[in-house]
Design a protein around this motif. Structure first.
Motif, PDB file in Angstrom:
ATOM      1  N   THR A  66       5.660   4.379   1.962  1.00 56.14           N
ATOM      2  CA  THR A  66       6.218   5.559   2.627  1.00 56.14           C
ATOM      3  C   THR A  66       7.001   5.171   3.873  1.00 56.14           C
ATOM      4  N   ALA A  67       6.413   4.303   4.683  1.00 57.48           N
ATOM      5  CA  ALA A  67       7.083   3.870   5.913  1.00 57.48           C
ATOM      6  C   ALA A  67       8.390   3.150   5.594  1.00 57.48           C
ATOM      7  N   TRP A  68       8.356   2.305   4.569  1.00 58.20           N
ATOM      8  CA  TRP A  68       9.573   1.566   4.187  1.00 58.20           C
ATOM      9  C   TRP A  68      10.656   2.527   3.713  1.00 58.20           C
ATOM     10  N   ASN A  69      10.278   3.475   2.852  1.00 56.48           N
ATOM     11  CA  ASN A  69      11.259   4.409   2.310  1.00 56.48           C
ATOM     12  C   ASN A  69      11.880   5.281   3.403  1.00 56.48           C
ATOM     13  N   GLN A  70      11.090   5.672   4.380  1.00 55.74           N
ATOM     14  CA  GLN A  70      11.632   6.466   5.478  1.00 55.74           C
ATOM     15  C   GLN A  70      12.618   5.633   6.293  1.00 55.74           C
ATOM     16  N   LYS A  71      12.273   4.364   6.502  1.00 56.59           N
ATOM     17  CA  LYS A  71      13.190   3.484   7.222  1.00 56.59           C
ATOM     18  C   LYS A  71      14.479   3.288   6.426  1.00 56.59           C
ATOM     19  N   ALA A  72      14.342   3.215   5.108  1.00 61.35           N
ATOM     20  CA  ALA A  72      15.515   2.998   4.256  1.00 61.35           C
ATOM     21  C   ALA A  72      16.430   4.221   4.227  1.00 61.35           C
ATOM     22  N   GLN A  73      15.868   5.421   4.512  1.00 63.30           N
ATOM     23  CA  GLN A  73      16.677   6.644   4.500  1.00 63.30           C
ATOM     24  C   GLN A  73      17.432   6.867   5.806  1.00 63.30           C
ATOM     25  N   GLN A  74      16.999   6.210   6.858  1.00 64.56           N
ATOM     26  CA  GLN A  74      17.641   6.400   8.148  1.00 64.56           C
ATOM     27  C   GLN A  74      19.090   5.908   8.102  1.00 64.56           C
ATOM     28  N   GLY A  75      19.972   6.738   8.607  1.00 62.60           N
ATOM     29  CA  GLY A  75      21.376   6.349   8.674  1.00 62.60           C
ATOM     30  C   GLY A  75      22.196   6.687   7.444  1.00 62.60           C
ATOM     31  N   LEU A  76      21.562   7.273   6.411  1.00 63.46           N
ATOM     32  CA  LEU A  76      22.336   7.627   5.214  1.00 63.46           C
ATOM     33  C   LEU A  76      23.420   8.656   5.540  1.00 63.46           C
ATOM     34  N   LEU A  77      23.168   9.510   6.539  1.00 64.41           N
ATOM     35  CA  LEU A  77      24.158  10.513   6.935  1.00 64.41           C
ATOM     36  C   LEU A  77      24.710  10.219   8.331  1.00 64.41           C
ATOM     37  N   SER A  78      24.653   8.952   8.714  1.00 61.14           N
ATOM     38  CA  SER A  78      25.168   8.564  10.029  1.00 61.14           C
ATOM     39  C   SER A  78      26.655   8.885  10.137  1.00 61.14           C
ATOM     40  N   ASN A  79      27.024   9.614  11.216  1.00 63.42           N
ATOM     41  CA  ASN A  79      28.423   9.995  11.460  1.00 63.42           C
ATOM     42  C   ASN A  79      29.054  10.684  10.247  1.00 63.42           C
ATOM     43  N   THR A  99       0.844  -1.194   0.000  1.00 63.99           N
ATOM     44  CA  THR A  99       0.000   0.000   0.000  1.00 63.99           C
ATOM     45  C   THR A  99       0.880   1.245   0.000  1.00 63.99           C
ATOM     46  N   ALA A 100       0.280   2.397  -0.280  1.00 65.79           N
ATOM     47  CA  ALA A 100       1.039   3.655  -0.320  1.00 65.79           C
ATOM     48  C   ALA A 100       1.663   3.964   1.037  1.00 65.79           C
ATOM     49  N   SER A 101       0.911   3.737   2.112  1.00 62.48           N
ATOM     50  CA  SER A 101       1.453   4.021   3.451  1.00 62.48           C
ATOM     51  C   SER A 101       2.590   3.072   3.794  1.00 62.48           C
ATOM     52  N   GLU A 102       2.495   1.834   3.350  1.00 61.93           N
ATOM     53  CA  GLU A 102       3.572   0.869   3.592  1.00 61.93           C
ATOM     54  C   GLU A 102       4.833   1.270   2.830  1.00 61.93           C
TER      55      GLU A 102
END
Length: 606
Positions: free
Chosen positions: A403-416, A398-401
């Motif tokens: 969005t949630a997945w993509n946000q999770k996938a973006q986490q940590g891209l700029l870590s440290n 679904t669209a909400s799923e």
């Protein structure tokens, strides 16, 4: 560039997730996204037995061409998905950098832009003293260096300007509302048309009588006064025209010159300038120059003032001031010209630091939000189980799923992230490093960093301590924040590291933070064509960095790689289809021949 969505949060400087989704912009067919539903070959195969459909041939040969091609292309599809994922990650990274850059620029515009109501870089924006007067004709302001208490100012003479007053030669019916044409027609010595041309203290004044005949007398006089350093006026009360110098004080005078007879007649008739001569010959007179020739009117003079300060000190000799607005010991006095030839006033200077405390508290709150937003991004942990989705995966969500997945996938891209961590370190050092010549530290004014390590160096402010510091030594406290470098007063990317260190050591805390924002998020293009560090890294829309940054070039290379690989996939798909179709045809022919032979043998045996 992709759009950026906003995050629902109480922090205005939170870094939002990107809404970029490349799977919605890449054609799955041209991307080689073969599947069981892919378009099948419409080609037909001829054999000695006739023409058959591919499905019939598949039944006859036992080979499913589509299935075989899809299996052979599966490794290519995996590689393509990986290339798309790589570009998607680069796009997300660029979007998040740009969001941080936007936050830095917004913060700077709010606090470091001289046009902002919240401007923090000038000491004049931190008024801790207020002044009130008991005389309506006297106003006063108190700087942060003024002593709190009661001041008394008295005068025996106000400063005046050189001026020429002449009784009107016009009928009593003329007033400031009368039109110019009416004024000119009321006295035969006045020109009725043409253009006035004269100079006041060397400034040229021109005025078209014909074009402006409908203007009122007050409008005409205002136009003549505009920018020439003198004021032309008419008093309906006294019935006098006057010319007055805009600058008061002794030694100031006006010089009026004209070579035009009509202009001379106009000035002589209305203002008594006593200019004479033939047209083309310059005639000059002065107003208020007591030592000169052809002098008219009265000279300007200085005012004479006596001041008593809260500690009881007073000037035994009256102050001689060229202006009725002057400053002594941090208090600026402004006595209106109608204050009388003599008079006095009592000025009360009181301390009111609450507005300054509030101003600094608001800054600290926003600063904490800013670094909080950045720190939350650099402290994220990357979960490699969440990678950008393929179009096939998204089709099952679904669209909400998604969005949630993509946000999770973006986490940590700029870590440290080294760039962001370096910037945050510089911002913290801006507070800790002593400011040359001030003798105060951040602790002395109630500033400290949070004891909570999860806060990423956020500030805490003891407003009671700040209030006491402002009351005891306001100018020193304000200089701690706003002092400018004397060695290198202007920020310049061409400064050497040593020069930049010197500049920073001489600067107040807020000046340093402004430099850091410019260094990382500034849009100014230096001599090498570069902008701020983050703009060089990720660019910003509608600036020269939009297509001149590292990530833009990286994404362009990744897009080229995808295009080239899609071309290869199309070629591979054609090759596999042709090969398996040929094999299918050959097997079909063999099957037909075998059936024919079996039939013949069966027939002969019968």
């Amino acid at each position: 560039m992709s759009s950026i969505s906003s995050t629902t949060t109480t922090n205005p400087y939170a870094v939002p997730y990107s809404t970029s989704d490349l799977t919605t912009t890449i054609d799955p067919l041209t991307a080689g996204n073969t599947s069981s539903s892919s378009t099948t070959s419409s080609s037909s195969t001829s054999s000695s037995s006739g023409t058959y459909s591919q499905s019939l041939m598949s039944q006859m040969s036992g080979i499913d061409v589509n299935s075989m091609v899809n299996q052979m292309m599966s490794s290519d599809q995996i590689q393509l998905n990986q290339l798309i994922q790589k570009e998607q990650i680069s796009q997300w990274t660029q979007d998040r950098y740009q969001s941080i850059t936007t936050n830095l620029q917004n913060f700077s515009n709010n606090y470091f832009d001289v046009l902002s109501n919240n401007y923090m870089l000038s000491s004049s924006g931190y008024s801790v003293n207020a002044a009130t007067s008991n005389n309506a004709n006297v106003t006063a302001t108190a700087s942060n260096t003024a002593t709190v208490g009661t001041y008394n100012v008295s005068w025996t003479q106000l400063a005046t300007a050189a001026q020429l007053n002449t009784t009107s030669a016009l009928p009593s019916t003329i007033n400031n509302s009368s039109t110019l044409s009416t004024v000119l027609a009321s006295n035969s010595n006045l020109p009725t048309s043409g253009t006035l041309n004269f100079t006041v203290n060397g400034t040229n004044v021109t005025y078209d009588l014909t074009a402006n005949s409908g203007q009122s007398l007050s409008q005409v006089l205002s136009s003549l006064s505009n920018g020439c350093g003198a004021t032309f006026s008419y008093s309906e009360l006294t019935g006098k025209f006057s010319i007055a110098d805009d600058t008061t004080g002794s030694g100031q005078y006006l010089t009026i010159s004209s070579t035009d007879a009509n202009t001379q007649n106009f000035l002589n008739t209305l203002f008594g300038t006593n200019l004479s001569g033939t047209s083309g010959a310059t005639t000059t007179n002065t107003i208020g120059n007591t030592g000169g020739t052809n002098n008219l009117g009265t000279a300007g003079q200085n005012g004479s003032f006596t001041i008593t300060e809260p500690n009881g000190s007073t000037n035994t000799t009256p102050l001689s001031e060229a202006s009725n607005k002057f400053q002594i010991d941090g208090v600026t006095y402004n006595i209106a010209q109608n204050g009388g030839s003599s008079g006095s006033a009592s000025i009360s200077v009181t301390s009111n630091v609450s507005s300054v405390v509030t101003k600094i508290q608001n800054f600290v709150n926003d600063y904490n939000n800013l670094i909080g937003g950045i720190s939350s991004v650099t402290s994220e942990t990357r979960n490699y189980s969440y990678m950008p989705l393929s179009s096939q995966q998204e089709s099952q969500m679904t669209a909400s799923e998604i969005t949630a997945w993509n946000q999770k996938a973006q986490q940590g891209l700029l870590s440290n992230d080294d760039t962001l961590n370096s910037m945050l370190d510089s911002m913290r050092e801006a507070f800790y490093t002593p400011v040359n010549g001030i003798g105060l530290s951040m602790a002395d004014v109630g500033l400290s960093t949070s004891d909570d390590p999860t806060q990423g160096g956020k500030l805490t402010l003891d407003t009671t301590k700040l209030t006491q510091a402002l009351q005891n030594n306001p100018q020193q406290v304000i200089s701690l924040f706003t002092q400018m470098s004397t060695s290198y007063p202007i920020y310049n990317t061409d400064l050497t590291n040593s020069q930049m260190t010197t500049r920073s050591s001489e600067e107040g805390i807020f000046q340093r933070l402004s430099d850091i924002e410019t260094q990382y998020a500034g849009t100014y293009v230096d001599a090498n064509g570069n902008q701020g560090i983050l703009l060089q890294k990720a660019g910003m829309p509608n600036t020269t960095s939009e297509t001149n940054n590292s990530l833009f070039k990286e994404i362009a290379d990744e897009q080229d790689s995808i295009t080239q690989f899609k071309t290869k996939m199309a070629q591979d798909q054609t090759m596999y289809t042709n090969e398996f179709t040929s094999l299918q045809s050959a097997l079909s022919q063999m099957s037909t021949q075998q059936s024919y032979l079996s039939s013949m043998l069966s027939s002969n045996g019968g």
